[in-house]
Design a protein around this motif. Structure first.
Motif, short mmCIF file in Angstrom:
data_model
loop_
_atom_site.label_atom_id
_atom_site.label_comp_id
_atom_site.label_asym_id
_atom_site.label_seq_id
_atom_site.Cartn_x
_atom_site.Cartn_y
_atom_site.Cartn_z
N LYS A 125 0.82 -1.22 0.00
CA LYS A 125 0.00 0.00 0.00
C LYS A 125 0.86 1.26 0.00
O LYS A 125 0.32 2.37 -0.11
CB LYS A 125 -0.95 -0.01 1.20
CG LYS A 125 -2.02 -1.09 1.08
CD LYS A 125 -2.90 -1.17 2.30
CE LYS A 125 -4.07 -2.14 2.07
NZ LYS A 125 -3.63 -3.48 1.63
N SER A 130 -11.45 -3.98 -7.24
CA SER A 130 -11.70 -3.69 -5.83
C SER A 130 -12.84 -2.68 -5.71
O SER A 130 -12.72 -1.54 -6.18
CB SER A 130 -10.44 -3.14 -5.17
OG SER A 130 -10.72 -2.69 -3.86
N TRP A 156 -11.85 0.50 -3.74
CA TRP A 156 -10.80 1.38 -4.26
C TRP A 156 -11.38 2.73 -4.65
O TRP A 156 -12.44 2.81 -5.28
CB TRP A 156 -10.11 0.74 -5.46
CG TRP A 156 -8.83 1.42 -5.88
CD1 TRP A 156 -7.58 1.17 -5.44
CD2 TRP A 156 -8.71 2.47 -6.85
NE1 TRP A 156 -6.66 1.99 -6.06
CE2 TRP A 156 -7.33 2.80 -6.93
CE3 TRP A 156 -9.61 3.16 -7.65
CZ2 TRP A 156 -6.85 3.78 -7.78
CZ3 TRP A 156 -9.13 4.15 -8.49
CH2 TRP A 156 -7.75 4.45 -8.55
N PRO A 189 -6.23 6.67 -3.52
CA PRO A 189 -5.83 5.42 -4.19
C PRO A 189 -4.74 4.67 -3.44
O PRO A 189 -3.86 5.28 -2.83
CB PRO A 189 -5.32 5.90 -5.54
CG PRO A 189 -4.80 7.29 -5.27
CD PRO A 189 -5.72 7.86 -4.22
N SER A 225 -4.11 -2.28 -5.62
CA SER A 225 -5.37 -2.73 -6.18
C SER A 225 -5.95 -1.62 -7.04
O SER A 225 -5.34 -0.56 -7.19
CB SER A 225 -6.35 -3.15 -5.08
OG SER A 225 -6.64 -2.05 -4.23
N SER A 226 -7.15 -1.85 -7.59
CA SER A 226 -7.68 -0.89 -8.54
C SER A 226 -9.15 -1.21 -8.84
O SER A 226 -9.65 -2.27 -8.48
CB SER A 226 -6.86 -0.96 -9.84
OG SER A 226 -7.44 -0.17 -10.85
#
Length: 340
Positions: free
Chosen positions: A142, A239, A242, A247, A251-252
């Motif tokens: 992250k 996700s 997200w 952000p 992930s996205s």
């Protein structure tokens, strides 16, 4: 399933291909068998698994656009595990174009192959080196990774960006795996475990960089393989949580994911050397040297996401793993030397 494993004669790729075959999958392996290190070791790795009926091998470079395009069209893989790359942080300082060709062009050809042939999931090798100048420990997926300190690291970060683009534009599920200092039997000759063991065997001094004041999250090959196999079975998804306003890089909204695979237990270089000495039964001669360009002081993997999502956390101890490597080294090299 039918699965492509690139870099199948490499250290990680060879063990992954073997495991997938033993799990009942049909595996096609490719590798260019280049001479970055002794090709005889790569060929010996392939000989380990050539008896498996569900394994086929093709000598091929991932940067060969036409060859990769034809392979994908003919084989129609369901999943792809892309482990082929030009490895090595220090080598990238002297030979940058090798990394552009293999790590960037090669990644692009694999992405294109997946895109045009409806591959269900692309899993690819990233690296702990992407954390670069980060100092907050443990390294988390992250965290931003925008300051690499070697071209090798920059190409691995680029791979993650390229994968996200294909996930976003074409809906291709992609998962990147940031490996942390992988070691074990059949390991690469440019890695510390191999170099130290060989130096002790040859009664030569080992080079101890930064005077031993470094820590590495050494991860045993069996743990890496288990992580890869579990991740390829969990197809990346978008996700729902997200947010572009806040952000996170791992992930996205696209079907994209990044995991760390590390032992979550950093080891001081000095203690690592002690483990090698104990396993070999002989003390090493040591040359203490300054920090090398492109190196980082420490690596330490946060693997909470891996544990939560695929229910696996590497736990092999450095003492056990070192003994396994040294036993293999003595069997593969010293026994052969005595019989020659």
């Amino acid at each position: 399933m039918k699965i492509l494993v690139t870099g199948a004669a490499g250290f990680i790729g060879n063990f992954v291909a073997e495991r997938l075959c033993l799990d009942g999958h049909e595996v096609v392996g490719i590798d260019n068998l280049n001479d970055y290190y002794d090709p005889k070791l790569k060929i010996a790795r392939l000989e380990r698994i050539q008896h498996l009926d569900n394994f086929r091998f093709f000598k091929m470079d991932v940067a060969d656009r036409e060859g990769i395009e034809t392979l994908f069209a003919q084989e129609q893989f369901q999943r792809v595990i892309h482990l082929a790359a030009q490895a090595g942080v220090r080598y990238s300082i002297e030979n940058p174009m090798a990394y552009i060709d293999s790590n960037l062009v090669g990644m692009a050809t694999i992405l294109e192959g997946c895109r045009h042939n409806n591959v269900e999931h692309l899993v690819y090798a990233s690296s702990s080196s992407v954390y670069g100048m980060n100092e907050v420990m443990p390294f988390s997926t992250k965290d931003a990774v925008d300051h690499p300190v070697s071209l090798y690291a920059a190409t691995k970060k680029s791979n993650e960006l390229m994968a996200h683009t294909y996930s976003h534009l074409y809906g291709l599920p992609t998962t990147g795996l940031r490996f942390f200092t992988v070691y074990g039997p059949w390991g690469r000759p440019d890695m510390a475990m191999y170099l130290f063991t060989k130096a002790i065997a040859d009664e030569q001094p080992i080079k101890v960089f930064n005077h031993g004041q470094m820590r590495r999250d050494f991860t045993y090959i069996d743990d890496i393989v288990e992580g890869v196999v579990r991740v390829q079975d969990k197809v990346a998804q978008s996700s729902e949580s997200w947010s572009a306003a806040d952000p996170t890089p791992d992930s996205s909204k696209a079907p994209f994911k990044v995991f760390n695979i590390g032992n979550n237990t950093p080891v001081e270089l000095g203690y690592f050397i002690e483990c090698v000495e104990k396993a070999f039964g002989k003390e090493a001669k040591k040359d203490y040297m300054p920090m090398q360009p492109g190196d980082v002081l420490a690596t330490y993997a946060d693997v909470d996401d891996l544990a939560n999502e695929v229910e696996f956390k590497p736990e092999t101890s450095i003492e056990y793993g070192t003994q396994q490597f040294v036993d293999w080294y003595k069997s593969f090299y010293l026994t052969e030397r005595k019989s020659a």
